[in-house]
Design a protein around this motif. Structure first.
Motif, PDB file in Angstrom:
ATOM      1  N   MET A 163       0.850  -1.191   0.000  1.00 25.09           N
ATOM      2  CA  MET A 163       0.000   0.000   0.000  1.00 25.09           C
ATOM      3  C   MET A 163       0.881   1.234   0.000  1.00 25.09           C
ATOM      4  SD  MET A 163      -3.014   1.006   2.677  1.00 25.09           S
ATOM      5  CE  MET A 163      -3.912  -0.481   2.225  1.00 25.09           C
ATOM      6  N   ASN A 164       0.430   2.283  -0.687  1.00 24.48           N
ATOM      7  CA  ASN A 164       1.235   3.475  -0.868  1.00 24.48           C
ATOM      8  C   ASN A 164       0.392   4.701  -0.548  1.00 24.48           C
ATOM      9  OD1 ASN A 164       2.720   5.647  -2.056  1.00 24.48           O
ATOM     10  ND2 ASN A 164       3.832   4.140  -3.271  1.00 24.48           N
ATOM     11  N   LEU A 165       0.847   5.520   0.411  1.00 24.06           N
ATOM     12  CA  LEU A 165       0.147   6.742   0.765  1.00 24.06           C
ATOM     13  C   LEU A 165       1.036   7.925   0.423  1.00 24.06           C
ATOM     14  CD1 LEU A 165      -1.232   5.803   4.312  1.00 24.06           C
ATOM     15  CD2 LEU A 165      -2.363   5.559   2.112  1.00 24.06           C
ATOM     16  N   SER A 166       0.534   8.835  -0.403  1.00 19.14           N
ATOM     17  CA  SER A 166       1.325   9.982  -0.836  1.00 19.14           C
ATOM     18  C   SER A 166       0.647  11.277  -0.422  1.00 19.14           C
ATOM     19  CB  SER A 166       1.514   9.956  -2.355  1.00 19.14           C
ATOM     20  OG  SER A 166       2.215   8.809  -2.761  1.00 19.14           O
ATOM     21  N   ALA A 167       1.412  12.355  -0.528  1.00 18.67           N
ATOM     22  CA  ALA A 167       0.914  13.667  -0.137  1.00 18.67           C
ATOM     23  C   ALA A 167      -0.343  14.033  -0.902  1.00 18.67           C
ATOM     24  CB  ALA A 167       1.997  14.718  -0.377  1.00 18.67           C
ATOM     25  N   ARG A 168      -1.272  14.659  -0.182  1.00 18.39           N
ATOM     26  CA  ARG A 168      -2.496  15.166  -0.806  1.00 18.39           C
ATOM     27  C   ARG A 168      -2.329  16.642  -1.143  1.00 18.39           C
ATOM     28  NH1 ARG A 168      -6.943  14.033   3.500  1.00 18.39           N
ATOM     29  NH2 ARG A 168      -5.317  14.896   4.828  1.00 18.39           N
ATOM     30  N   PRO A 169      -3.203  17.231  -1.967  1.00 16.39           N
ATOM     31  CA  PRO A 169      -3.093  18.663  -2.258  1.00 16.39           C
ATOM     32  C   PRO A 169      -3.107  19.490  -0.973  1.00 16.39           C
ATOM     33  CG  PRO A 169      -4.682  17.618  -3.726  1.00 16.39           C
ATOM     34  CD  PRO A 169      -4.302  16.591  -2.705  1.00 16.39           C
ATOM     35  N   SER A 170      -2.250  20.514  -0.920  1.00 14.54           N
ATOM     36  CA  SER A 170      -2.126  21.323   0.285  1.00 14.54           C
ATOM     37  C   SER A 170      -3.267  22.327   0.387  1.00 14.54           C
ATOM     38  CB  SER A 170      -0.790  22.081   0.284  1.00 14.54           C
ATOM     39  OG  SER A 170       0.288  21.182   0.297  1.00 14.54           O
ATOM     40  N   PRO A 171      -3.747  22.620   1.616  1.00 13.76           N
ATOM     41  CA  PRO A 171      -4.735  23.687   1.788  1.00 13.76           C
ATOM     42  C   PRO A 171      -4.056  25.042   1.601  1.00 13.76           C
ATOM     43  CG  PRO A 171      -4.041  22.819   3.921  1.00 13.76           C
ATOM     44  CD  PRO A 171      -3.399  21.956   2.881  1.00 13.76           C
ATOM     45  N   ALA A 172      -4.858  26.101   1.602  1.00 14.36           N
ATOM     46  CA  ALA A 172      -4.317  27.436   1.377  1.00 14.36           C
ATOM     47  C   ALA A 172      -3.343  27.838   2.480  1.00 14.36           C
ATOM     48  CB  ALA A 172      -5.464  28.444   1.293  1.00 14.36           C
ATOM     49  N   ARG A 173      -3.503  27.318   3.658  1.00 18.95           N
ATOM     50  CA  ARG A 173      -2.607  27.619   4.779  1.00 18.95           C
ATOM     51  C   ARG A 173      -2.461  26.353   5.621  1.00 18.95           C
ATOM     52  NH1 ARG A 173      -5.503  27.484   9.293  1.00 18.95           N
ATOM     53  NH2 ARG A 173      -7.755  27.872   9.201  1.00 18.95           N
ATOM     54  N   PRO A 174      -1.377  26.258   6.394  1.00 19.59           N
ATOM     55  CA  PRO A 174      -1.252  25.103   7.291  1.00 19.59           C
ATOM     56  C   PRO A 174      -2.395  25.091   8.314  1.00 19.59           C
ATOM     57  CG  PRO A 174       0.842  26.243   7.070  1.00 19.59           C
ATOM     58  CD  PRO A 174      -0.192  27.120   6.440  1.00 19.59           C
ATOM     59  N   LEU A 175      -2.782  23.904   8.705  1.00 21.15           N
ATOM     60  CA  LEU A 175      -3.823  23.762   9.720  1.00 21.15           C
ATOM     61  C   LEU A 175      -3.217  23.821  11.116  1.00 21.15           C
ATOM     62  CD1 LEU A 175      -6.163  20.902   8.432  1.00 21.15           C
ATOM     63  CD2 LEU A 175      -6.440  23.369   8.179  1.00 21.15           C
ATOM     64  N   ALA A 176      -3.955  24.407  12.059  1.00 24.53           N
ATOM     65  CA  ALA A 176      -3.593  24.283  13.465  1.00 24.53           C
ATOM     66  C   ALA A 176      -3.976  22.878  13.929  1.00 24.53           C
ATOM     67  CB  ALA A 176      -4.328  25.330  14.287  1.00 24.53           C
ATOM     68  N   PRO A 177      -3.232  22.305  14.880  1.00 27.12           N
ATOM     69  CA  PRO A 177      -3.594  20.958  15.352  1.00 27.12           C
ATOM     70  C   PRO A 177      -5.050  20.832  15.778  1.00 27.12           C
ATOM     71  CG  PRO A 177      -1.432  21.561  16.174  1.00 27.12           C
ATOM     72  CD  PRO A 177      -1.983  22.789  15.495  1.00 27.12           C
ATOM     73  N   GLU A 178      -5.608  21.912  16.356  1.00 23.95           N
ATOM     74  CA  GLU A 178      -6.996  21.863  16.825  1.00 23.95           C
ATOM     75  C   GLU A 178      -7.986  21.747  15.670  1.00 23.95           C
ATOM     76  OE1 GLU A 178      -4.803  24.204  17.523  1.00 23.95           O
ATOM     77  OE2 GLU A 178      -4.401  24.080  19.680  1.00 23.95           O
ATOM     78  N   GLU A 179      -7.552  22.066  14.464  1.00 27.11           N
ATOM     79  CA  GLU A 179      -8.439  22.010  13.303  1.00 27.11           C
ATOM     80  C   GLU A 179      -8.449  20.646  12.627  1.00 27.11           C
ATOM     81  OE1 GLU A 179      -8.483  26.201  11.137  1.00 27.11           O
ATOM     82  OE2 GLU A 179      -6.417  25.538  11.496  1.00 27.11           O
ATOM     83  N   LEU A 180      -7.585  19.746  13.039  1.00 31.05           N
ATOM     84  CA  LEU A 180      -7.536  18.429  12.424  1.00 31.05           C
ATOM     85  C   LEU A 180      -8.837  17.669  12.661  1.00 31.05           C
ATOM     86  CD1 LEU A 180      -3.895  17.360  13.364  1.00 31.05           C
ATOM     87  CD2 LEU A 180      -4.753  17.904  11.077  1.00 31.05           C
ATOM     88  N   ASP A 181      -9.232  16.905  11.684  1.00 27.81           N
ATOM     89  CA  ASP A 181     -10.422  16.069  11.784  1.00 27.81           C
ATOM     90  C   ASP A 181     -10.021  14.751  12.437  1.00 27.81           C
ATOM     91  OD1 ASP A 181     -12.584  14.368  11.426  1.00 27.81           O
ATOM     92  OD2 ASP A 181     -13.077  15.157   9.445  1.00 27.81           O
TER      93      ASP A 181
END
Length: 243
Positions: free
Chosen positions: A1-19
């Motif tokens: 299995m291979n997991l690669s980078a996904r498209p970046s959001p406009a800005r980095p997320l704060a840890p509290e914003e992680l789903d």
């Protein structure tokens, strides 16, 4: 299995914003969860540059001297001296603690406190007082053998590694490799290619996997494929301290 980078959001997320629900779902599916970027390019460069400041570190490990692979890593003497590192560890902890506590009944293991301070106080009372956040540097031909980061009797079950260089530009090769041992079956490998500033969340020792008669523990080890060119630097955030 291979997991690669996904498209970046406009800005980095704060840890509290992680789903956290999505991260837990992906941990349950593959054993590794890749976050959106959590750091800017400038923050990544600033953290990586601390590798050249020896006073910030309590210990330096040259991996080939110990049979760990090839490369160098350094443990911060006090993460608070690099505020972005200390803040990331503290702010990510509630997210991963929630996930660890969802796993606890499946693994028939203990739950963990809601704050990093409580966990570190518990570690200190148990004789684990050495900080474990570290920087890992791999140059051409460097790699890490499969291993686990335990460090003592108190082991928080999840850890985080954040990519500080741009894959394909700053380095090539150096993929993260996770190998899961499955009872009465062949082991399974997962290859992960995080982008700049992205974090990987993964088990320290094992993860729960549903079987015919309930959940089973699947041991997981992690390592790094050889770097083909350039330099690869990673910030490792282990949440329990070391003996």
């Amino acid at each position: 299995m291979n997991l690669s980078a996904r498209p970046s959001p406009a800005r980095p997320l704060a840890p509290e914003e992680l789903d956290r629900d999505d991260l837990l779902r992906r941990l349950d599916e593959t054993g590794v969860a890749l976050t959106p970027p959590l750091l800017t390019r400038e923050q990544c460069a600033r953290i990586a540059a601390t590798f050249e400041e020896p006073d910030l570190f309590r210990s330096t490990v040259v991996m080939q001297r110990h049979g760990f692979g090839r490369g160098t890593y350094k443990y911060f003497a006090d993460p608070a001296t690099v505020p972005v590192v200390a803040q990331l560890r503290e702010r990510l902890y509630p997210v991963v603690a929630w996930m660890a506590n969802q796993w606890a009944p499946k693994l028939k293991e203990r739950t963990f406190p809601e704050t990093l301070r409580e966990l570190l106080d518990e570690c200190a009372a148990g004789g684990q007082r050495r900080p474990t956040p570290l920087l890992l540097r791999y140059d051409r031909g460097d790699y890490a053998c499969l291993h686990q980061d335990v460090y003592g009797d108190i082991v928080f079950p999840l850890q985080v590694a954040i990519m500080l260089n741009e894959p394909g530009e700053d380095f090539t090769g150096g993929e993260n490799v996770f190998v899961e041992q499955r009872p009465r079956s062949q082991s399974r490998a997962v290859v992960v290619r995080p982008g700049l500033g992205q974090a990987m969340v993964f088990p320290v020792r094992h993860r729960p996997v549903r079987g015919t008669h309930g959940f089973r523990r699947h041991p997981v080890r992690h390592g790094t494929n050889a770097v083909e060119s350039g330099r690869r630097t990673v910030l490792g955030l282990i949440f329990h301290d070391a003996r």
